[in-house]
Design a protein around this motif. Structure first.
Motif, PDB file in Angstrom:
ATOM      1  N   ALA A 177       0.851  -1.197   0.000  1.00  0.00           N
ATOM      2  CA  ALA A 177       0.000   0.000   0.000  1.00  0.00           C
ATOM      3  C   ALA A 177       0.885   1.244   0.000  1.00  0.00           C
ATOM      4  O   ALA A 177       1.723   1.425   0.884  1.00  0.00           O
ATOM      5  CB  ALA A 177      -0.897  -0.006   1.237  1.00  0.00           C
ATOM      6  N   TYR A 178       0.700   2.074  -1.021  1.00  0.00           N
ATOM      7  CA  TYR A 178       1.417   3.352  -1.098  1.00  0.00           C
ATOM      8  C   TYR A 178       0.585   4.260  -1.994  1.00  0.00           C
ATOM      9  O   TYR A 178       0.622   4.122  -3.218  1.00  0.00           O
ATOM     10  CB  TYR A 178       2.812   3.142  -1.681  1.00  0.00           C
ATOM     11  N   ASP A 179      -0.211   5.109  -1.396  1.00  0.00           N
ATOM     12  CA  ASP A 179      -1.186   5.897  -2.148  1.00  0.00           C
ATOM     13  C   ASP A 179      -2.044   4.981  -3.017  1.00  0.00           C
ATOM     14  O   ASP A 179      -2.175   5.172  -4.226  1.00  0.00           O
ATOM     15  CB  ASP A 179      -0.484   6.939  -3.032  1.00  0.00           C
ATOM     16  N   GLY A 180      -2.601   3.975  -2.388  1.00  0.00           N
ATOM     17  CA  GLY A 180      -3.352   2.952  -3.114  1.00  0.00           C
ATOM     18  C   GLY A 180      -2.560   1.657  -3.113  1.00  0.00           C
ATOM     19  O   GLY A 180      -1.411   1.625  -2.687  1.00  0.00           O
ATOM     20  N   LEU A 181      -3.206   0.612  -3.565  1.00  0.00           N
ATOM     21  CA  LEU A 181      -2.559  -0.699  -3.576  1.00  0.00           C
ATOM     22  C   LEU A 181      -1.695  -0.844  -4.820  1.00  0.00           C
ATOM     23  O   LEU A 181      -2.144  -0.569  -5.938  1.00  0.00           O
ATOM     24  CB  LEU A 181      -3.641  -1.778  -3.541  1.00  0.00           C
ATOM     25  N   ARG A 182      -0.451  -1.284  -4.643  1.00  0.00           N
ATOM     26  CA  ARG A 182       0.506  -1.393  -5.742  1.00  0.00           C
ATOM     27  C   ARG A 182       0.964  -2.840  -5.907  1.00  0.00           C
ATOM     28  O   ARG A 182       0.945  -3.619  -4.952  1.00  0.00           O
ATOM     29  CB  ARG A 182       1.730  -0.525  -5.483  1.00  0.00           C
ATOM     30  N   VAL A 183       1.420  -3.157  -7.098  1.00  0.00           N
ATOM     31  CA  VAL A 183       1.926  -4.496  -7.399  1.00  0.00           C
ATOM     32  C   VAL A 183       3.394  -4.382  -7.800  1.00  0.00           C
ATOM     33  O   VAL A 183       3.771  -3.480  -8.548  1.00  0.00           O
ATOM     34  CB  VAL A 183       1.127  -5.142  -8.547  1.00  0.00           C
TER      35      VAL A 183
END
Lengths: 220, 120
Positions: A177-183
């Motif tokens: 999670a970093y300003d929204g969920l990231r992949v």
């Protein structure tokens, strides 16, 4: 004929003389007062075949070893548009530290007689001889990121040389999670029984954390 | 246990596909007076878009107490991870000291804002 009869008579005489000598050499009869020797009957050795299941458990030493972090460098681009419209799009680097944990791992490289499952504590041979793990890592990245990131993920280890003891590689994916969920996706190469390795984590759709190079230090 | 592992993989996959939204947040606001006594407001913005793309059109509006029409600027120049400082200036130099200044940033259906006081 005379010769044959002579040989036969000599043979008979020799036989009689040997028989007499044998009779003369017979030992005297043993007295009944001598005790019988004591014989100890030992049990038969265990011939059954079993295996010790080497599934390590968490210990205090193991827990302390998990506190040793893996250093890393994160490189990314964070564009800034100034009040006058000037654009700064230079790449930035930040130092970080990463701690890793393996809740569960399934090894396909260990001997078939051994359990393929490991929980938290994973012997290096089980991991680097070929395995699939659910991973979790916590990392702090300073600099322009200045954040703590938690990454649950999935990673596969494949042996390359000497069942992974000399060289193994990994492929994985994780979310954070970093300003929204990231992949993010990662590749790695490991030597010295998997204790030292280099991991490259790439987030193609997240410019500020586009790439992270981690010197992975891990034992069990 | 094998099914647990598969379930974990599925959960990670679903979580990765779940959030594709864009957002814009205010990270800071400042106000000062220019040489001609007009009030200058600077608004720091941070954009995020989970797939790394452009966040779309957004508008920054500053309402000065004592000024009929607010100052507004609309743009579509921000991508994921970008920061921007928007500068808006009052039309009048008769904004009193301490008068409230309202900052609003509109992006899609979301409207975020903050308030500050006019400087001396």
């Amino acid at each position: 004929m005379k010769l044959r009869s002579l040989i036969a008579s000599l043979s008979a005489a020799a036989a009689v003389s040997f028989a007499g000598a044998a009779v003369a050499a017979e030992p005297p009869e043993v007295s009944s007062s001598v005790p019988e020797p004591v014989v100890h009957h030992a049990p038969q050795p265990d011939t059954s075949f079993g295996y010790h299941q080497a599934v390590p458990r968490p210990t205090l030493t193991w827990a302390l070893l998990q506190l040793v972090p893996s250093p890393e460098v994160a490189v990314g681009r964070q564009r800034h548009i100034g009040p006058t419209g000037n654009i700064d799009a230079s790449a930035r680097a930040a130092f970080g530290l990463r701690w890793q944990l393996t809740p569960v791992l399934w090894s396909f490289g260990v001997h078939p007689s051994q359990s393929r499952w490991r929980y938290l504590v994973v012997d290096p041979i089980a991991r680097h001889s070929g395995s699939l793990e659910l991973s979790a890592s916590v990392e702090y990245i300073g600099g322009h990121i200045d954040s703590v990131l938690v990454r649950p993920g999935l990673r596969a280890y494949l042996p390359v040389a000497h069942r992974g003891e000399y060289l193994s590689v990994s492929l994985g994916t994780s979310v954070y999670a970093y300003d929204g969920l990231r992949v993010a996706y990662d590749v790695g190469a490991y030597i010295l029984g998997g204790t030292v390795g280099v991991q490259m984590t790439v987030a193609p759709t997240h410019a500020p954390l586009a790439a992270i190079a981690t010197l992975r230090l891990r034992y069990f | 246990m094998r099914s647990l592992l598969l379930l974990g993989c599925l959960a990670i996959g679903l979580a990765a596909c779940d959030d594709t939204g864009a957002s814009l947040q205010i990270t800071g606001t400042r106000a000062h007076r220019a040489v001609d006594k007009r009030v200058v407001v600077e608004v720091d913005l941070l954009a995020s878009e989970s797939l790394g793309g452009n966040i779309g059109t957004y508008c920054t509006r500053v309402t000065f107490a004592g000024q009929a029409a607010p100052a507004e600027q609309c743009s579509a120049d921000l991508e994921d991870g970008d920061t921007k400082t928007v500068r808006l200036v009052s039309e009048s130099d008769r904004i009193f000291d301490g008068a409230p200044i309202t900052v609003r940033v509109r992006h899609g259906n979301v409207d975020v804002g903050s308030t500050l006081a006019a400087p001396r």
